[in-house]
Design a protein around this motif. Sequence first.
Motif, PDB file in Angstrom:
ATOM      1  N   LYS A  83       0.845  -1.201   0.000  1.00 23.67           N
ATOM      2  CA  LYS A  83       0.000   0.000   0.000  1.00 23.67           C
ATOM      3  C   LYS A  83       0.877   1.246   0.000  1.00 23.67           C
ATOM      4  N   GLN A 171      -2.711   4.175   2.548  1.00 26.80           N
ATOM      5  CA  GLN A 171      -2.815   4.304   4.003  1.00 26.80           C
ATOM      6  C   GLN A 171      -2.322   5.706   4.364  1.00 26.80           C
ATOM      7  N   ASP A 173      -1.188   8.448   7.153  1.00 30.27           N
ATOM      8  CA  ASP A 173      -0.692   8.613   8.529  1.00 30.27           C
ATOM      9  C   ASP A 173      -0.611  10.075   8.908  1.00 30.27           C
TER      10      ASP A 173
END
Length: 173
Positions: A83, A171, A173
């Motif tokens: 990812k 993803q 963060d």
Amino acid sequence: NSLLAVRDINHKYIVVEKGRKGMRKNIIKSVSVVMLSLVMMIVSAMNAQASDIHESKIGLGINSEEGEIEPQYVISCTSPSGKHLMKGRGTGRAYYGAYPSKDLRIVGQGSQCSYCYLALVTENNPFWGTTTCWGNYAYYNPHCEVGTINMWTTSFGYSSSNGDAFVRGFQFD
């Protein structure tokens, strides 16, 4: 059979048998082996039953209702998970076409993958946990780390769900 005398490179005479019977035998053997192999393959194919042939589907993940395979996310990054691991880059702008096009299509959240450097601009902020979709988005890979994202690209899309296979490949963060 007739014999033939031939002089070799050391100027000595060698006696050899003249004829083509040996070569003819080797050709006949080779052709016979090929023909036998073809006959065996045809017989094997004719003996196959229709019930021996199974249809299969290829993909990622499993749909538990029907046992069918369906995509979970698109693996397109060099990160260990496959990812894109995205870091925020502030406000991003995506222009359609090549620089210096002034066709501004999206002003939104800019982010960049910390592994492969893919840059992404989304209409909605994917870093907020409550965002249910990206909306309009654009992406481009500058192949290096950038600060503020101003991109010129033709890679645009729309996502109405965080369950989209492309979106799940990221993803934040």
